[in-house]
Design a protein around this motif. Structure first.
Motif: not given
Length: 826
Positions: A480-489, A510-512
């Protein structure tokens, strides 16, 4: 002495002939709709009720009757009471009399005709090419403490077997104490409205909500009634009604000139309008029409029924523009004649149905929702260039953290001391009760996830059941966003107890671009899929405790899929998905595909897929968290094209086109109608696994009781699994849902009636070996009744198959299912 006698005589005379002023209202007995301009007779004098059915009388003799006369109603005799100064009179319809026919007087008809013809000249949105203004809006949920009894009631509640339970109810006392100090809920916003040609956009400059650090963005887009009095259709609680000053509205409404008045020094006609059918729960009200420009200078609107709505519009006359421009808008929503709870802001609020001065045991009988909107800083000279016009509301990050001194100029206009205390009290309550966290948690759960630190646990993958795997236990998650707003697994793993096989999948993304929510992803999975299932890549996968259809399915195929994908909302009002997939397909049932004298028992497919969902009538809001569809309107359209790519190791060449549209119409009565149309076609050579089975949901067993399982949402309940297959089809689902019926003991079913039909066909049936099936060229029809949410979300459905594909045995055409609707309360 003579003066004393005269004084005593006058005192005695005034006491003897004293008159008491009372107020009253005349309403329809069944609908509680006020009867406008009814005749009220008392001791030879005749007065008329106003447009809200209200009147005032001087009463000198209480034993003398008050008589109410109105066309289409029996004469009603009523008597004033010395103990109260309010009289509610309920008139009864004269069922033996001919339904009154209402006609608009010629003079009024000409005025209304002029109003309609001059709409474009008088509507700011049409008459002006450019303008902008700021608007302060205050929404609050409250109650009048003076209308609430502070007594502690004794409740006698009967149990199921006749025993009586007695308890004290202090809820009225506590509720009165609460609303005497503060409102129940409130929120404020300051916005900038920009208009250029035919485009209007709202930018939120500041907002705050009691009890929340981050706003509930859906409330910022709340639209209880239309912003413009010239809109057609006119919207009430997101339900369209015909505007009384539209061309078609003249066929539905009757108009009556009450009098002529002055507004801001200009002559105006005061015109009352009401439905031609007097007892209709439709729009009615007062319009103040400028006698020179035929513009609306002031307007009052009312709706009485399931929900009672009062809306008032005031305008300022701008001499330079020769235009009445909006100044203030006030809306008040109360519960009407329904026994159902009216849910607002995620809570359950009960409203009083009429002006009868009774206090129920339910503490919130006197609650209401109100909105006040005030215009300021109007500018007609600035040329506005509206960027991204498809975004109707823009909420920038800077609007969320305005200091207290920003709000002081707006707060000085109110004398309500409860306003400031509401922020302090609800902010404390929010922290204590963790309201904001619970709302955040609810949004996650309804989408199928439970947040744990840096990951969201996938609730949909924990346990499932079907005839092939038996019970399937698994574990899945997404960062979730706590880890990163630009990538997720995202990843999952599952194991079937019956087939004793492990399934898994992993997808890094990955968010472009944040604004358009554009993501690129890659994935690999080894799992099962239902045969001939149609999935739209753009469909939202909502959380379900159970997925009813797969429970009885035994025909699956295994796939090993490698894919890359791109999803985006960059195209206005559209969600798009582009995928390229490589699959190894292995049917897990007796099936052979014969093509060009070659036998396939398993095969390879490489496909490119483009899917998009288009919501042209919805309105969207840009928030710091992304794009939000805050006003969901129908119809919605989904398109999908799947093309095999032989050049990238694909055994077959085919093109698959899928389409569906969904339309739902809610009514002010609380009922709703829904239509779903779906169609698909396959060109070329495709195996049975990638054709259409059209969502059957009945198992092939002899007895009706043995076929009782769970009902699906949009499935054919009397169609047996694997009974029909098609390479082209069209299906239509029609459904109407009535209001819930309260039968007592918390049993209150929601009744729906539905009809489903489908047509289809298939070429080269001899190429598909091993699994017998029929074709649908003659069509398929079923109709049924659903009694959902009878108790704790549980209900049942009953459907019957008829028409060309009706089965010889009557029992085989009947389907009885259990339904379950989960209400998470979010």
């Amino acid at each position: 002495m003579r003066k004393c006698f005269i004084y005593f005589f006058l005192l005695f005379y005034s006491a003897f002939f004293a008159q008491t002023k009372i107020k009253g209202q005349v309403i329809d007995f069944d609908t509680t709709i006020p009867l406008a301009f009814a005749d009220v007779l008392y001791q030879g004098n005749v007065i008329k009720t106003d447009w809200e059915g209200k009147f005032e009388l001087l009463i000198s003799e209480y034993e003398k009757p008050i008589i109410v006369k109105h066309k289409g109603y029996y004469d009603k005799f009523a008597y004033a009471n010395a103990k109260t100064n309010f009289l509610l009179i309920k008139a009864t319809t004269n069922i033996s009399a001919k339904q009154p026919e209402l006609y608009t007087d010629n003079k009024v008809n000409k005025i209304v005709k002029q109003v309609i013809e001059n709409r474009d000249k008088n509507s700011p949105e049409k008459a002006l090419e450019n303008y902008q203004y700021k608007n302060y809006e205050y929404l609050y949920l409250s109650a009048n403490p003076d209308s609430i009894s502070s007594k502690i009631d004794t409740i006698y509640k009967k149990k199921l077997f006749g025993r009586t339970k007695t308890k004290l109810d202090s809820s009225n006392y506590k509720f009165k104490k609460l609303v005497s100090k503060q409102h129940i809920y409130q929120t404020e916003k300051v916005n900038l409205i920009q208009h250029h040609k035919n485009t209007t956009k709202e930018t939120v400059l500041a907002t705050r909500m009691a009890g929340f650090k981050q706003p509930i963005y859906e409330i910022l887009g709340l639209k209880l009634v239309s912003y413009s009095v010239y809109e057609n259709p006119f919207e009430i609680l997101e339900s369209p009604v015909q505007n009384p000053i539209s061309s078609y509205g003249r066929l539905l409404y009757n108009y009556n000139i009450v009098d002529t008045v002055k507004i801001q020094g200009r002559k105006a006609y005061r015109i009352y309008f009401q439905p031609k059918k007097l007892r209709a729960n439709k729009l009615r009200g007062l319009l103040y029409i400028d006698a020179e420009t035929f513009a609306v200078a002031k307007a009052y609107y009312r709706i009485y029924g399931m929900v009672n709505i009062n809306a008032t519009y005031t305008f300022d006359y701008l001499k330079e523009q020769n235009l009445w421009f909006p100044n203030k808008r006030e809306i008040k929503v109360q519960k009407g004649t329904s026994n159902e709870d009216l849910k607002i802001l995620g809570g359950t609020i009960k409203f009083n149905a009429s002006e009868e001065e009774t206090v129920g045991n339910d503490t919130s009988d006197h609650s209401y929702l109100a909105i006040t909107s005030k215009v300021f800083d109007i500018d007609f000279n600035k040329k506005n260039i509206v960027e991204k016009p498809y975004i109707k509301i823009d909420v920038p990050e800077t609007s969320l953290d305005k200091p207290d001194n920003f709000w002081k100029p707006f707060s000085k206009d109110t004398i309500d001391n409860r306003k400031l205390k509401t922020y302090v009290s609800l902010d404390s309550l929010s922290v204590a009760e963790k309201i904001e966290h619970r709302l955040f948690l609810g949004r996650k759960i309804i989408n199928g996830y439970f947040p744990i630190s840096y990951i969201d646990l996938d609730l949909r993958s924990i346990v499932k059941y079907n005839n092939y795997e038996g019970f399937r236990f698994g574990l899945g998650f997404v960062t979730n966003d706590k880890l990163s707003e630009n990538y997720k697994i995202s990843a999952y793993g599952a194991y079937g107890l019956k087939d004793e096989k492990f399934k898994y999948g992993v997808t890094p993304s990955y968010r472009l671009d944040k604004i358009s929510e554009t993501w690129v992803s890659a994935s690999y999975s080894d799992d099962l899929s239902e045969i001939a299932e149609t999935n739209f890549a753009t469909d939202t996968k909502r959380f379900k405790i159970y997925d009813p259809r797969p429970i009885n399915i035994s025909t699956f195929y295994n796939y090993r899929r490698s894919a890359i994908g791109l999803e985006s909302k960059i195209v206005p009002k559209t969600y798009s998905v582009l995928n390229l997939e490589y699959n190894r397909i292995q049917p897990l049932f007796d099936y052979t595909y014969l093509l060009n004298n070659k036998v396939y028992t398993d095969f390879y497919l490489t496909t490119a897929q483009l899917a998009f969902q288009w919501n042209p009538f919805s309105n969207f809001m840009q928030t710091p968290k992304g794009l939000l569809e805050y006003e969901k309107r129908h119809p919605k359209f989904s398109f999908q094209i799947t093309q095999s790519v032989p050049a990238l190791e694909s055994d077959f060449t085919f093109t698959k086109l899928d389409f569906k549209t969904y339309f739902e119409k809610p009514y002010l009565s609380g009922q709703k109608s829904a239509v779903l149309f779906q169609a698909g076609v396959v060109f070329g050579d495709a195996p049975l696994t990638h054709l259409y089975s059209i969502a059957p949901n009945s198992i092939n067993k002899d007895a009706i009781l043995k076929r009782i399982t769970f009902a699906g949402k949009n499935s054919f309940e009397t169609m047996y699994y694997n009974e029909f297959f098609s390479d082209r089809f069209a299906a239509l689902h029609l459904k109407h849902t009535f209001n819930r019926i309260n039968l007592g003991y918390k049993i209150d079913p929601e009744i729906s009636v539905a009809t489903r039909m489908a047509w289809g066909n298939i070429d080269n049936t001899h190429n598909h070996l091993g699994l017998p099936f029929k074709t649908l060229e003659k069509g398929f029809i079923e109709s049924g009744i659903e009694a959902n949410k009878i108790f704790k979300g549980i209900g049942f459905t009953a459907y019957y198959r008829y028409g060309p594909n009706q089965l010889p045995r009557v029992d085989d055409n009947i389907s009885i299912k259990i339904s379950y609707h989960l209400d998470l309360g979010f």
